[in-house]
Design a protein around this motif. Structure first.
Motif, PDB file in Angstrom:
ATOM      1  N   PHE A   1      27.401   2.730  83.955  1.00 44.06           N
ATOM      2  CA  PHE A   1      26.189   2.066  83.472  1.00 44.06           C
ATOM      3  C   PHE A   1      25.402   1.553  84.673  1.00 44.06           C
ATOM      4  N   ALA A   2      24.077   1.697  84.602  1.00 46.41           N
ATOM      5  CA  ALA A   2      23.212   1.253  85.698  1.00 46.41           C
ATOM      6  C   ALA A   2      22.006   0.527  85.125  1.00 46.41           C
ATOM      7  N   GLN A   3      21.496  -0.433  85.892  1.00 41.28           N
ATOM      8  CA  GLN A   3      20.321  -1.196  85.453  1.00 41.28           C
ATOM      9  C   GLN A   3      19.407  -1.452  86.636  1.00 41.28           C
ATOM     10  N   GLN A   4      18.094  -1.270  86.398  1.00 38.48           N
ATOM     11  CA  GLN A   4      17.101  -1.536  87.426  1.00 38.48           C
ATOM     12  C   GLN A   4      15.781  -1.911  86.761  1.00 38.48           C
ATOM     13  N   ASP A   5      15.160  -2.980  87.245  1.00 38.42           N
ATOM     14  CA  ASP A   5      13.871  -3.450  86.728  1.00 38.42           C
ATOM     15  C   ASP A   5      13.897  -3.663  85.220  1.00 38.42           C
ATOM     16  N   GLY A   6      15.032  -4.146  84.726  1.00 40.53           N
ATOM     17  CA  GLY A   6      15.132  -4.472  83.309  1.00 40.53           C
ATOM     18  C   GLY A   6      15.426  -3.292  82.401  1.00 40.53           C
ATOM     19  N   HIS A   7      15.692  -2.111  82.954  1.00 37.56           N
ATOM     20  CA  HIS A   7      15.979  -0.923  82.152  1.00 37.56           C
ATOM     21  C   HIS A   7      17.383  -0.406  82.481  1.00 37.56           C
ATOM     22  N   SER A   8      18.124  -0.023  81.424  1.00 34.74           N
ATOM     23  CA  SER A   8      19.526   0.355  81.596  1.00 34.74           C
ATOM     24  C   SER A   8      19.783   1.785  81.131  1.00 34.74           C
ATOM     25  N   TYR A   9      20.700   2.450  81.824  1.00 33.68           N
ATOM     26  CA  TYR A   9      21.120   3.800  81.451  1.00 33.68           C
ATOM     27  C   TYR A   9      22.641   3.873  81.440  1.00 33.68           C
ATOM     28  N   GLY A  10      23.151   4.685  80.531  1.00 27.92           N
ATOM     29  CA  GLY A  10      24.570   4.994  80.492  1.00 27.92           C
ATOM     30  C   GLY A  10      24.763   6.478  80.759  1.00 27.92           C
ATOM     31  N   LEU A  11      25.821   6.821  81.454  1.00 23.61           N
ATOM     32  CA  LEU A  11      26.070   8.209  81.840  1.00 23.61           C
ATOM     33  C   LEU A  11      27.528   8.556  81.596  1.00 23.61           C
ATOM     34  N   VAL A  12      27.759   9.694  80.958  1.00 25.59           N
ATOM     35  CA  VAL A  12      29.110  10.227  80.744  1.00 25.59           C
ATOM     36  C   VAL A  12      29.161  11.633  81.329  1.00 25.59           C
ATOM     37  N   ILE A  13      30.167  11.901  82.151  1.00 19.98           N
ATOM     38  CA  ILE A  13      30.395  13.246  82.687  1.00 19.98           C
ATOM     39  C   ILE A  13      31.862  13.586  82.475  1.00 19.98           C
ATOM     40  N   LEU A  14      32.114  14.732  81.866  1.00 20.82           N
ATOM     41  CA  LEU A  14      33.475  15.186  81.603  1.00 20.82           C
ATOM     42  C   LEU A  14      33.686  16.561  82.219  1.00 20.82           C
ATOM     43  N   GLY A  15      34.893  16.769  82.781  1.00 22.93           N
ATOM     44  CA  GLY A  15      35.270  18.093  83.263  1.00 22.93           C
ATOM     45  C   GLY A  15      34.639  18.498  84.566  1.00 22.93           C
ATOM     46  N   CYS A  16      34.305  17.544  85.427  1.00 21.91           N
ATOM     47  CA  CYS A  16      33.762  17.877  86.739  1.00 21.91           C
ATOM     48  C   CYS A  16      34.891  18.403  87.625  1.00 21.91           C
ATOM     49  N   ASP A  17      34.540  19.228  88.626  1.00 20.27           N
ATOM     50  CA  ASP A  17      35.582  19.884  89.415  1.00 20.27           C
ATOM     51  C   ASP A  17      36.158  19.005  90.516  1.00 20.27           C
ATOM     52  N   THR A  18      35.312  18.280  91.245  1.00 25.42           N
ATOM     53  CA  THR A  18      35.802  17.471  92.363  1.00 25.42           C
ATOM     54  C   THR A  18      35.255  16.050  92.272  1.00 25.42           C
ATOM     55  N   LEU A  19      35.970  15.129  92.884  1.00 26.75           N
ATOM     56  CA  LEU A  19      35.542  13.732  92.886  1.00 26.75           C
ATOM     57  C   LEU A  19      34.255  13.558  93.665  1.00 26.75           C
ATOM     58  N   GLU A  20      34.122  14.284  94.772  1.00 24.18           N
ATOM     59  CA  GLU A  20      32.909  14.191  95.585  1.00 24.18           C
ATOM     60  C   GLU A  20      31.686  14.622  94.789  1.00 24.18           C
ATOM     61  N   HIS A  21      31.819  15.737  94.086  1.00 21.22           N
ATOM     62  CA  HIS A  21      30.690  16.219  93.295  1.00 21.22           C
ATOM     63  C   HIS A  21      30.387  15.272  92.140  1.00 21.22           C
ATOM     64  N   LEU A  22      31.420  14.681  91.567  1.00 15.41           N
ATOM     65  CA  LEU A  22      31.231  13.752  90.448  1.00 15.41           C
ATOM     66  C   LEU A  22      30.347  12.581  90.867  1.00 15.41           C
ATOM     67  N   PHE A  23      30.649  11.959  92.005  1.00 16.48           N
ATOM     68  CA  PHE A  23      29.860  10.807  92.461  1.00 16.48           C
ATOM     69  C   PHE A  23      28.441  11.228  92.860  1.00 16.48           C
ATOM     70  N   THR A  24      28.326  12.381  93.511  1.00 11.64           N
ATOM     71  CA  THR A  24      26.995  12.862  93.903  1.00 11.64           C
ATOM     72  C   THR A  24      26.136  13.130  92.671  1.00 11.64           C
ATOM     73  N   GLU A  25      26.746  13.709  91.662  1.00  7.68           N
ATOM     74  CA  GLU A  25      26.013  14.004  90.441  1.00  7.68           C
ATOM     75  C   GLU A  25      25.556  12.717  89.749  1.00  7.68           C
ATOM     76  N   CYS A  26      26.426  11.714  89.733  1.00  5.20           N
ATOM     77  CA  CYS A  26      26.042  10.411  89.169  1.00  5.20           C
ATOM     78  C   CYS A  26      24.826   9.848  89.901  1.00  5.20           C
ATOM     79  N   ASP A  27      24.876   9.882  91.219  1.00  7.49           N
ATOM     80  CA  ASP A  27      23.750   9.381  92.015  1.00  7.49           C
ATOM     81  C   ASP A  27      22.471  10.143  91.695  1.00  7.49           C
ATOM     82  N   ASP A  28      22.570  11.470  91.665  1.00  8.28           N
ATOM     83  CA  ASP A  28      21.383  12.292  91.430  1.00  8.28           C
ATOM     84  C   ASP A  28      20.771  12.010  90.056  1.00  8.28           C
ATOM     85  N   LEU A  29      21.609  11.892  89.042  1.00  7.25           N
ATOM     86  CA  LEU A  29      21.102  11.689  87.685  1.00  7.25           C
ATOM     87  C   LEU A  29      20.498  10.300  87.506  1.00  7.25           C
TER      88      LEU A  29
END
Length: 430
Positions: free
Chosen positions: A258-286
C-alpha cells in the motif's frame, strides 16, 4: 415541445443506466499495463484504495498459490477478534506437530518453543515483519481454538469480504496445496486490513524489539528485509506505507503493498513473479506510474451550460439554461471521461429568477461518483404575462399620447373657425 421532452427523458434514462452499470462493475475501465511484466502468467492488480477503483488488472481473477500473503487474513482475524493484544499466550503442546511441519518445510520462524509465553502484539509483529510461520500458528490456535477451527474462520471471512476464488488451508501459507487465492481477492482482504489502524502500524514497521520471555532471557530485534521500505535501498519509496511479501517454490515471488501520496492511496497485488529483484522494481514502476498519471483536475466550472429544462409561459425562450453553482474537481487520469446524472423538474414556468436553483447534478469521473452540485440559472426568464403587460402598457401610453395630440389639434382647429365666424358676424352688423 413534446418531441424535445421525450428526447431529453430518453437521454437522461440512457445516462442513468450507463452510470448505474459503471458503478455496478468497478474496474471495467482498467488502463493498459504501463510496464512489461515478467511473464504472461503473472497476476497484477493495482487499485485506488480510496475508491476501490481498478487501475490495472492482469490475470487478476486466476487462482494462484499465495504463500505468506495468507498471513494477511491471519492478522486481520486477530486484530478484529477483540482479544487484548498486550495479553499473553502460552504456546500449547497441541502445536508440537505443527511446529515440526514448519521446520521440515524450512519455514521462517521467530524461534517459539512449546510452553513459551509471549504477547499477542509480539506474535503479530513477528508474523508481519519477518513472516514468522510459528507466530501465525500460535495466533490461529489462540483465536480459533485450533488451527483447523481458525482456517474455517479464515474462509468464512473471505466469503464475507466477497472473495470468490479463495480457499485457505493453513494460517501461514507455507503449505501450498489447496491454499489459493486471486489477486483481486487479496486486494479485498488487504483493503480490509488497511482500514485497521493497528494492522497498518505493525505492517509498516521496519524493525521491532521482541522482549524477553519465560524461555528466552534476552530481548532481540527483528527487521524486515523488504527493499521498498529500506531507505538505503535503490527500491525504497517514501510513499510506501506497508508491505507483505511471500515466497514458496510453487507460488513464486508475491507481494501486497500500500502506498499513499498527497492524500491519495493505492494498493498493489503481484502474484507469481520470477525474481525478488524484478518484484520490487515492478512495484516501484507501477506506483511511480500511478502517482504520475493520476491527479486532481477541474471537472465542472460555473460558466458552462450543463443542461436545460423546458420552459413554459415564455414564447421567446424554449428552455432554461442551467449552470453549476460551484466548481467541482476530481482525482483521475487525463483520459477519464466526465459524465452526469441530473435531478430536475420536467419543466418550469416563467418567470424564473437569475440565480434560482432548479435541481442538482451528480458528477462522475470514469463512472465513479465525485460529488453533487446545485444547478442554477445565470439570467432571468420573463413570463409572457409580464411581457404582455409591459407591451400593453406601452401601447396604452402610446394611444393616450396620440389621443391627447389629436384632441389638442382638434381644439386648436375648432377654436380658429369660431373666431372667423365671429368677425364676419361683426362686419355684417356694421
Amino acid at each position: 415541445m413534446l418531441h424535445n421532452t421525450f428526447c431529453r427523458r430518453l437521454a437522461a434514462l440512457v445516462l442513468t443506466l450507463a452510470v448505474a452499470l459503471s458503478a455496478a462493475l468497478p474496474g471495467f475501465a482498467a488502463y493498459p499495463m504501463p510496464v512489461q511484466t515478467a511473464t504472461e502468467t503473472e497476476s497484477v492488480y493495482l487499485f485506488n484504495a480510496d475508491t476501490g477503483k481498478t487501475i490495472l488488472s492482469q490475470n487478476a481473477d486466476q487462482q494462484k498459490y499465495v504463500a505468506s500473503l495468507t498471513k494477511l487474513m491471519t492478522a486481520l482475524l486477530l486484530v478484529e477478534s477483540g482479544k487484548d493484544l498486550n495479553g499473553e499466550v502460552t504456546v500449547p503442546t497441541d502445536l508440537t506437530q505443527e511446529f515440526k511441519d514448519i521446520q521440515n518445510a524450512n519455514g521462517t520462524t521467530m524461534g517459539l518453543r512449546i510452553g513459551e509465553t509471549v504477547r499477542r502484539i509480539d506474535l503479530l509483529n513477528a508474523m508481519l515483519i519477518v513472516s514468522a510461520n510459528d507466530a501465525a500458528s500460535v495466533i490461529a490456535w489462540d483465536v480459533g481454538g485450533s488451527v483447523v477451527g481458525f482456517v474455517q474462520q479464515m474462509n468464512a471471512k473471505a466469503a464475507e469480504l466477497g472473495c470468490t476464488g479463495t480457499n485457505f488451508t493453513c494460517a501461514h501459507g507455507l503449505f501450498d496445496y489447496g491454499n489459493v487465492s486471486t489477486a483481486q481477492d487479496l486486494a479485498k482482504i488487504a483493503a480490509a486490513c488497511a482500514e485497521n489502524q493497528t494492522f497498518a502500524q505493525v505492517a509498516g514497521t521496519a524493525s521491532y524489539v521482541l522482549p524477553a520471555t519465560n524461555l528466552r532471557k534476552a530481548e532481540r530485534t527483528i527487521s524486515s528485509s523488504n527493499s521498498l521500505m529500506n531507505s538505503e535501498s535503490a527500491n525504497y519509496r517514501e510513499y510506501v506505507q506497508w508491505v507483505k511479501g511471500g515466497f514458496t517454490t510453487l507460488a513464486g515471488r508475491c507481494i501486497v503493498a500500500f502506498a499513499q501520496q498527497d492524500g491519495h492511496s493505492y494498493g498493489l497485488v503481484i502474484l507469481g513473479c520470477d525474481t525478488l529483484e524484478h518484484l520490487f522494481t515492478e512495484c516501484d514502476d507501477l506506483f511511480d506510474w500511478a502517482f504520475a498519471s493520476f491527479a486532481d483536475r477541474p471537472l465542472v466550472d460555473t460558466q458552462t451550460v450543463l443542461t436545460t429544462v423546458d420552459l413554459n409561459k415564455c414564447r421567446t425562450e424554449p428552455s432554461v439554461e442551467l449552470y453549476a453553482a460551484a466548481p467541482v474537481s476530481g482525482y483521475g487520469h487525463s483520459d477519464d471521461k466526465v459524465s452526469y446524472s441530473f435531478d430536475l423538474p420536467e419543466s418550469v414556468s416563467a418567470t424564473v429568477k437569475e440565480g434560482q436553483k432548479l435541481g442538482t447534478a451528480t458528477v462522475y469521473l470514469d463512472g465513479y461518483e465525485v460529488g453533487q452540485v446545485d444547478l442554477v440559472t445565470h439570467r432571468e426568464y420573463v413570463s409572457d404575462f409580464r411581457t404582455d403587460i409591459k407591451a400593453t402598457l406601452l401601447l396604452l401610453c402610446a394611444l393616450i399620447l396620440i389621443l391627447c395630440a389629436l384632441g389638442f389639434a382638434t381644439l386648436r382647429c375648432g377654436g380658429g373657425l369660431t373666431l372667423n365666424q365671429r368677425r364676419r358676424q361683426m362686419k355684417r352688423r356694421r
